[in-house]
Design a protein around this motif. Structure first.
Motif, PDB file in Angstrom:
ATOM      1  N   GLY A 178       0.802  -1.222   0.000  1.00  0.00           N
ATOM      2  CA  GLY A 178       0.000   0.000   0.000  1.00  0.00           C
ATOM      3  C   GLY A 178       0.830   1.265   0.000  1.00  0.00           C
ATOM      4  O   GLY A 178       2.032   1.253   0.277  1.00  0.00           O
ATOM      5  N   ALA A 179       0.139   2.362  -0.296  1.00  0.00           N
ATOM      6  CA  ALA A 179       0.844   3.636  -0.445  1.00  0.00           C
ATOM      7  C   ALA A 179       1.182   4.289   0.889  1.00  0.00           C
ATOM      8  O   ALA A 179       2.072   5.132   0.947  1.00  0.00           O
ATOM      9  CB  ALA A 179       0.004   4.581  -1.294  1.00  0.00           C
ATOM     10  N   LYS A 180       0.484   3.912   1.958  1.00  0.00           N
ATOM     11  CA  LYS A 180       0.824   4.530   3.242  1.00  0.00           C
ATOM     12  C   LYS A 180       2.248   4.143   3.625  1.00  0.00           C
ATOM     13  O   LYS A 180       3.061   4.995   3.994  1.00  0.00           O
ATOM     14  CB  LYS A 180      -0.162   4.085   4.322  1.00  0.00           C
ATOM     15  N   TYR A 191      -2.235  15.087   3.649  1.00  0.00           N
ATOM     16  CA  TYR A 191      -2.345  13.728   4.201  1.00  0.00           C
ATOM     17  C   TYR A 191      -1.204  13.584   5.220  1.00  0.00           C
ATOM     18  O   TYR A 191      -0.041  13.815   4.875  1.00  0.00           O
ATOM     19  CB  TYR A 191      -2.190  12.756   3.024  1.00  0.00           C
ATOM     20  N   TYR A 201       3.172  12.037   5.260  1.00  0.00           N
ATOM     21  CA  TYR A 201       4.443  12.591   4.753  1.00  0.00           C
ATOM     22  C   TYR A 201       5.138  13.378   5.865  1.00  0.00           C
ATOM     23  O   TYR A 201       6.341  13.240   6.088  1.00  0.00           O
ATOM     24  CB  TYR A 201       4.234  13.522   3.559  1.00  0.00           C
ATOM     25  N   CYS A 239       0.409  15.455  -3.757  1.00  0.00           N
ATOM     26  CA  CYS A 239      -0.669  14.481  -3.838  1.00  0.00           C
ATOM     27  C   CYS A 239      -1.766  15.068  -4.716  1.00  0.00           C
ATOM     28  O   CYS A 239      -2.331  16.106  -4.386  1.00  0.00           O
ATOM     29  CB  CYS A 239      -1.194  14.220  -2.425  1.00  0.00           C
ATOM     30  N   ASN A 241      -5.718  14.745  -1.369  1.00  0.00           N
ATOM     31  CA  ASN A 241      -6.372  14.475  -0.101  1.00  0.00           C
ATOM     32  C   ASN A 241      -5.782  15.478   0.888  1.00  0.00           C
ATOM     33  O   ASN A 241      -4.572  15.513   1.032  1.00  0.00           O
ATOM     34  CB  ASN A 241      -6.065  13.040   0.357  1.00  0.00           C
ATOM     35  N   ASP A 289       2.108  11.401  -4.968  1.00  0.00           N
ATOM     36  CA  ASP A 289       1.151  10.404  -4.485  1.00  0.00           C
ATOM     37  C   ASP A 289      -0.106  10.489  -5.350  1.00  0.00           C
ATOM     38  O   ASP A 289      -0.855  11.463  -5.279  1.00  0.00           O
ATOM     39  CB  ASP A 289       0.831  10.706  -3.013  1.00  0.00           C
ATOM     40  N   ALA A 293      -2.674   8.283  -5.319  1.00  0.00           N
ATOM     41  CA  ALA A 293      -3.575   7.252  -4.774  1.00  0.00           C
ATOM     42  C   ALA A 293      -5.005   7.384  -5.302  1.00  0.00           C
ATOM     43  O   ALA A 293      -5.762   6.415  -5.294  1.00  0.00           O
ATOM     44  CB  ALA A 293      -3.581   7.323  -3.246  1.00  0.00           C
ATOM     45  N   TYR A 294      -5.373   8.587  -5.762  1.00  0.00           N
ATOM     46  CA  TYR A 294      -6.765   8.809  -6.194  1.00  0.00           C
ATOM     47  C   TYR A 294      -6.898   9.021  -7.700  1.00  0.00           C
ATOM     48  O   TYR A 294      -7.900   9.548  -8.161  1.00  0.00           O
ATOM     49  CB  TYR A 294      -7.349  10.012  -5.436  1.00  0.00           C
ATOM     50  N   SER A 342      -2.058   3.221  -5.354  1.00  0.00           N
ATOM     51  CA  SER A 342      -2.705   2.333  -4.393  1.00  0.00           C
ATOM     52  C   SER A 342      -3.927   1.698  -5.035  1.00  0.00           C
ATOM     53  O   SER A 342      -4.634   2.362  -5.793  1.00  0.00           O
ATOM     54  CB  SER A 342      -3.134   3.177  -3.193  1.00  0.00           C
ATOM     55  N   SER A 378      -6.234   0.670  -3.102  1.00  0.00           N
ATOM     56  CA  SER A 378      -7.209   0.796  -2.009  1.00  0.00           C
ATOM     57  C   SER A 378      -8.500   1.449  -2.448  1.00  0.00           C
ATOM     58  O   SER A 378      -9.580   0.904  -2.265  1.00  0.00           O
ATOM     59  CB  SER A 378      -6.611   1.621  -0.871  1.00  0.00           C
ATOM     60  N   LYS A 379      -8.372   2.658  -3.000  1.00  0.00           N
ATOM     61  CA  LYS A 379      -9.578   3.389  -3.351  1.00  0.00           C
ATOM     62  C   LYS A 379     -10.020   3.029  -4.763  1.00  0.00           C
ATOM     63  O   LYS A 379     -11.179   3.140  -5.116  1.00  0.00           O
ATOM     64  CB  LYS A 379      -9.349   4.903  -3.228  1.00  0.00           C
ATOM     65  N   ARG A 410      -4.911  -4.806   0.974  1.00  0.00           N
ATOM     66  CA  ARG A 410      -3.577  -4.226   0.971  1.00  0.00           C
ATOM     67  C   ARG A 410      -2.748  -4.533  -0.285  1.00  0.00           C
ATOM     68  O   ARG A 410      -2.125  -5.587  -0.387  1.00  0.00           O
ATOM     69  CB  ARG A 410      -2.758  -4.655   2.212  1.00  0.00           C
TER      70      ARG A 410
END
Ligand code: PLP
Length: 418
Positions: free
Chosen positions: A107-109, A132, A135, A182, A186, A214, A216-217, A245, A247-248, A256
């Motif tokens: 995952g990206a976290k 977010y 970072y 990002c 977010n 990032d 992620a979205y 990611s 995830s979303k 994960r």
């Protein structure tokens, strides 16, 4: 004598989402009948796509057969997944990324948090505000930020997001080495255009800096003119790393899986000022500290790229985006200005002079809605709240009508604070 890493004491007492959870738990225990709707944390509500479930079942069966069993896999991920990612997420969009520049992860976290390990202790970091939290907090832990004064860490360069700049940061006025971006953003849901990102790529080249991007979205981008990857920008391969990611995108928050792209052309500098490739350093870090993502999870992720998977992913993202547009329509009716909600699952709402936490409490106690106070994402978030579109249609509808009822009713003594 065993001593603690004192940098941990510089962190604010708790991660924003735990702080909210504590407050909500307390409220719920005092009001057990309150029927709360959570529009706070960005967790998905839809199930995994059927294509992924099928791939899971099949690959689990393979593990039960001695001929197809798999033990440790490659630390950077199986080629079957990396090749699909390179082709579908990059090459088909004109971005020159190869399968061996991709590192599959859990995952990206973790990746956005861990990546800072590769850089010198004293590099100057720039972070968007609001942001977010990962970072910033991982850099605090690493001792790069200095102390907190007046709600800001003294060595951090904050890239302020404001209504005036549309939450797209301006260039910093101090030398910077490492920039965290990002987009779609977010918490604000803001998106960056190709030409804005081009300007930043030119800026980091000139300043011998690096962008950690990032994305992620990215799956929420519906406007084709917007970049989904920084690698759609000419020259970015030399100065950027990208995090993704599932995830979303496909509901993998609990499953994960994600990945990081470190192009082989991407260079940083050593003590002597000589250029050095970044790719081998991340490879070395991952092979020492990470043992790969499980085989069934990688097969499930691969299924996202099948025709069936793509259709099921699109249907889910469309669902969340139409939740988001319902929230936007309500904000229009309430005459509250906002950003996001168009190519992103978050709506960032200006409280018209309300304090973020006051707005949070008003919505919690009067409407039974849990949102995220903007100030939890940084100083520039004061006065804003974030609403997440990750929810059922029914919950969004109920929450929006409750919100209208509370905010449109005439101010009485109790409601004057909002
Ligand atoms: N990056 C951003 C901007 C996020 O908002 C999130 C999760 O909310 C993540 C990364 C974490 O992604 P993952 O679930 O892949 O760890």
């Amino acid at each position: 004598m065993i001593r603690i890493n004192e940098n941990y004491r510089k962190l604010k007492p708790s991660y924003i989402f735990f702080e909210i959870a504590d407050k909500v738990e307390q409220y719920q225990s005092e009001n057990p009948d309150a029927d709360l709707i959570h529009l706070g944390i960005g967790d998905v509500t839809r199930s995994l796509p059927q294509a992924c479930i099928k791939a899971f079942h099949k690959s689990v069966d393979e593990l039960g057969n001695r001929h197809t069993f798999r033990g440790y896999g490659p630390a950077n991920g199986y080629a079957f997944l990396r090749e699909k990612i390179a082709l579908e997420d990059f090459q088909k969009r004109g971005a020159d990324i190869d399968a061996d520049e991709i590192f599959v992860s859990d995952g990206a976290k973790c990746d956005t948090g861990n990546f800072q390990e590769l850089f010198a202790d004293d590099v100057a970091i720039a972070i968007q505000d609001p942001v977010y939290p990962v970072y910033l907090e991982t850099n605090i832990m690493a001792g790069r930020t200095g102390n907190l004064t007046n709600d800001r860490y003294e060595k951090v360069i904050y890239l302020d997001g404001t209504i005036e700049n549309g939450f797209i940061p301006e260039f910093p006025d101090r030398p910077v080495d490492l920039i965290y971006f990002c987009f779609p953003h977010n918490p604000t849901g803001a998106t960056i255009t190709k030409s804005q990102l081009e300007d930043w790529v030119i800026f980091v080249k000139e300043h011998k800096a690096l962008i950690l991007f990032d994305a992620a979205y990215e799956a929420f981008i519906r406007d084709d003119s917007l970049p989904r990857s920084i690698f759609e920008i000419k020259g970015a391969r030399e100065v950027a790393v990208e995090f993704r990611s599932f995830s979303k995108t496909a509901g993998f928050t609990g499953t994960r899986c994600g990945y990081t792209v470190v192009p082989k052309a991407c260079t940083v500098y050593d003590e002597a000022g000589l250029k050095t490739m970044l790719h081998p350093f991340w490879k070395r870090r991952q092979s020492t500290k990470f043992n790969g993502v499980s085989y069934p999870v990688q097969r499930a992720a691969e299924a996202i790229y099948s025709d069936e998977g793509k259709e099921q992913v699109k249907e889910r993202i469309d669902y969340y985006l139409s939740n988001a547009s319902m929230v936007c329509n309500t904000m229009d009716e309430l005459q509250l200005s906002y950003v996001g909600g168009k190519n992103a699952p978050y709506i960032w709402i200006n409280g018209n002079g309300r304090d973020s936490w006051d707005f949070f409490y008003t919505l919690l106690t009067k409407a039974g809605i849990v949102i995220t106070p903007g100030v939890g994402f940084g100083k520039c978030g004061q006065g804003y709240i974030r609403i997440s579109a990750f929810n059922t249609r029914e919950n969004i509808q109920t929450a929006m009508s409750r919100m209208k009822k509370v905010l449109l009713e005439k101010p009485s003594k109790e409601t004057e604070t909002i």
